[in-house]
Design an enzyme around this catalytic site. Structure first.
Site, PDB file in Angstrom:
ATOM      1  N   HIS A  56       0.669  -1.249   0.108  1.00  0.00           N
ATOM      2  CA  HIS A  56      -0.073  -0.075  -0.008  1.00  0.00           C
ATOM      3  C   HIS A  56       0.638   1.113   0.209  1.00  0.00           C
ATOM      4  O   HIS A  56       1.569   1.319   1.008  1.00  0.00           O
ATOM      5  CB  HIS A  56      -0.766  -0.011   1.344  1.00  0.00           C
ATOM      6  CG  HIS A  56      -1.826   1.117   1.251  1.00  0.00           C
ATOM      7  ND1 HIS A  56      -1.863   1.776   2.685  1.00  0.00           N
ATOM      8  CD2 HIS A  56      -2.847   1.582   0.603  1.00  0.00           C
ATOM      9  CE1 HIS A  56      -2.956   2.947   2.381  1.00  0.00           C
ATOM     10  NE2 HIS A  56      -3.370   2.560   1.299  1.00  0.00           N
ATOM     11  N   GLU A  58       0.579  -0.256  -4.717  1.00  0.00           N
ATOM     12  CA  GLU A  58      -0.579   0.537  -4.600  1.00  0.00           C
ATOM     13  C   GLU A  58      -0.077   2.157  -4.759  1.00  0.00           C
ATOM     14  O   GLU A  58       0.868   2.467  -4.052  1.00  0.00           O
ATOM     15  CB  GLU A  58      -1.517   0.318  -3.768  1.00  0.00           C
ATOM     16  CG  GLU A  58      -2.971   1.078  -3.966  1.00  0.00           C
ATOM     17  CD  GLU A  58      -2.968   2.218  -3.285  1.00  0.00           C
ATOM     18  OE1 GLU A  58      -3.929   3.100  -3.208  1.00  0.00           O
ATOM     19  OE2 GLU A  58      -1.991   2.738  -2.461  1.00  0.00           O
ATOM     20  N   ASP A  62      -1.438   6.570  -5.601  1.00  0.00           N
ATOM     21  CA  ASP A  62      -2.639   7.490  -5.554  1.00  0.00           C
ATOM     22  C   ASP A  62      -2.070   8.796  -6.568  1.00  0.00           C
ATOM     23  O   ASP A  62      -0.837   9.059  -6.405  1.00  0.00           O
ATOM     24  CB  ASP A  62      -2.862   8.195  -4.253  1.00  0.00           C
ATOM     25  CG  ASP A  62      -3.177   7.069  -3.087  1.00  0.00           C
ATOM     26  OD1 ASP A  62      -4.273   6.695  -3.307  1.00  0.00           O
ATOM     27  OD2 ASP A  62      -2.167   7.035  -2.459  1.00  0.00           O
ATOM     28  N   HIS A  91      -0.829  10.890  -1.738  1.00  0.00           N
ATOM     29  CA  HIS A  91      -2.228  10.566  -1.298  1.00  0.00           C
ATOM     30  C   HIS A  91      -3.335  11.479  -0.937  1.00  0.00           C
ATOM     31  O   HIS A  91      -4.313  11.764  -1.629  1.00  0.00           O
ATOM     32  CB  HIS A  91      -2.308   9.933  -0.118  1.00  0.00           C
ATOM     33  CG  HIS A  91      -3.250   9.286   0.664  1.00  0.00           C
ATOM     34  ND1 HIS A  91      -4.043  10.019   1.681  1.00  0.00           N
ATOM     35  CD2 HIS A  91      -4.256   8.067   0.385  1.00  0.00           C
ATOM     36  CE1 HIS A  91      -5.338   9.315   1.765  1.00  0.00           C
ATOM     37  NE2 HIS A  91      -5.454   8.256   1.107  1.00  0.00           N
ATOM     38  N   GLU A 128      -4.595   4.336  -8.207  1.00  0.00           N
ATOM     39  CA  GLU A 128      -5.919   4.854  -7.581  1.00  0.00           C
ATOM     40  C   GLU A 128      -6.067   6.569  -8.153  1.00  0.00           C
ATOM     41  O   GLU A 128      -4.952   7.230  -7.702  1.00  0.00           O
ATOM     42  CB  GLU A 128      -5.921   5.036  -5.994  1.00  0.00           C
ATOM     43  CG  GLU A 128      -7.387   5.769  -5.625  1.00  0.00           C
ATOM     44  CD  GLU A 128      -7.376   5.771  -3.927  1.00  0.00           C
ATOM     45  OE1 GLU A 128      -8.491   6.635  -3.673  1.00  0.00           O
ATOM     46  OE2 GLU A 128      -6.597   5.047  -3.454  1.00  0.00           O
TER      47      GLU A 128
END
Length: 289
Positions: free
Chosen positions: A39, A66, A68, A81, A149
């Site tokens: 993450h 992962e 953002d 993020h 994301e």
């Protein structure tokens, strides 16, 4: 001899199916074991969403990371993020009069001046906020795969098209890469837009639609990725009964699991992936790679 030929042909067929499937490599790493996704990179051990964090994940032996994505005032896609630069950079020191320090109010060049690592540890002082282009090139260099994301799409009209254009320019929308990429968002509209623009791409919705809503979401997403606290074995089983846009059962990646007991509990629900700041802890708990 005949048995060996049959076995070889079967293995080739399986390899071919995995190659052409747009979702194949996003499946669980081993039968019965969820895939472990780092993450924001290995963010318990290096500053989140930085190149150092995905380098750390690679060093620990993890394939999936992962991140953002958001957009600067002058249209640069950056990996961060929060919609504010305050928590994970020294923006207050560098630009003291510009509260609340929103990403969208700073140019790419201004953000490139910021220290995105010193807040985490002196060892990472001088680490920068990466652009998405820089990030994708490091993911490729590390032979990693990406759960990307689109963050706060309501703040950045057209970010879906822009992100896909960059991914295409970097070679990430060809058949070889599609199995290494999932695009997700908390915004159903954003996920739907990505699916409509690039139907072959694997997409995920961040959240837990009701069981009655699952067929609707299955029109445009391949995965439903909820917080682990909202999950049950029954819900995961219900998700698996619905086929997504590529004709395969919807899958579930749960977030954000950082301890062994919770990892084992969530794995017992039958999830396909676990998103974690501590991928090594989850791997050890599950006995998986």
């Amino acid at each position: 001899m005949h048995a060996r030929v049959v076995a070889t042909l079967a293995a080739l067929a399986l390899a071919t199916a995995a190659l052409v499937s747009p979702t194949s490599d996003a499946r669980a790493g081993e039968v019965g074991k969820p895939r472990v996704i780092a993450h924001r990179g290995a963010s318990a051990y290096a500053p989140e969403n930085t190149l150092a964090s995905i380098d750390k994940a690679a060093k620990l032996g993890f394939t999936w990371v992962e991140n953002d994505v958001q957009r600067t005032k002058d249209g640069e896609l950056v990996v961060i993020h929060d919609d504010s630069l305050q928590r994970t950079t020294n923006v207050e020191d560098v630009f003291p009069g510009r509260a609340p320090w929103k990403v969208k109010d700073f140019t790419g060049a201004e953000i490139a001046r910021l220290d995105a690592g010193g807040w985490f540890s002196p060892a990472y002082a001088g680490t920068r906020v990466p652009t998405l282009k820089e990030y994708m090139r490091r993911v490729e260099h590390n032979h990693e795969s990406l759960l990307l994301e689109i963050k706060n799409p309501q703040l950045y009209p057209g970010i879906e098209q822009q992100t896909l254009k960059l991914l295409g320019n970097e070679g990430w929308l060809d058949r070889r890469h599609l199995g290494r990429l999932v695009v997700q968002s908390f915004s159903a509209d954003s996920v739907r837009t990505v699916h409509e623009l690039k139907p072959a791409l694997t997409t995920a919705f961040l959240g837990a639609p009701s069981e009655a809503q699952l067929p609707q979401y299955a029109r445009f997403c391949d995965l439903v990725n909820p917080s682990y606290g909202s999950l049950s074995a029954g819900y995961v089983a219900a998700v698996h009964t619905v086929d997504g846009p590529h004709g395969r059962p919807l899958r579930v990646f749960a977030w954000t699991v950082n301890d062994a007991a919770t990892a084992r509990k969530v794995a017992g629900y039958g999830v396909d992936g676990i998103i974690t700041n501590k991928p090594d802890v989850v791997r050890a708990a599950l006995g998986s790679g």
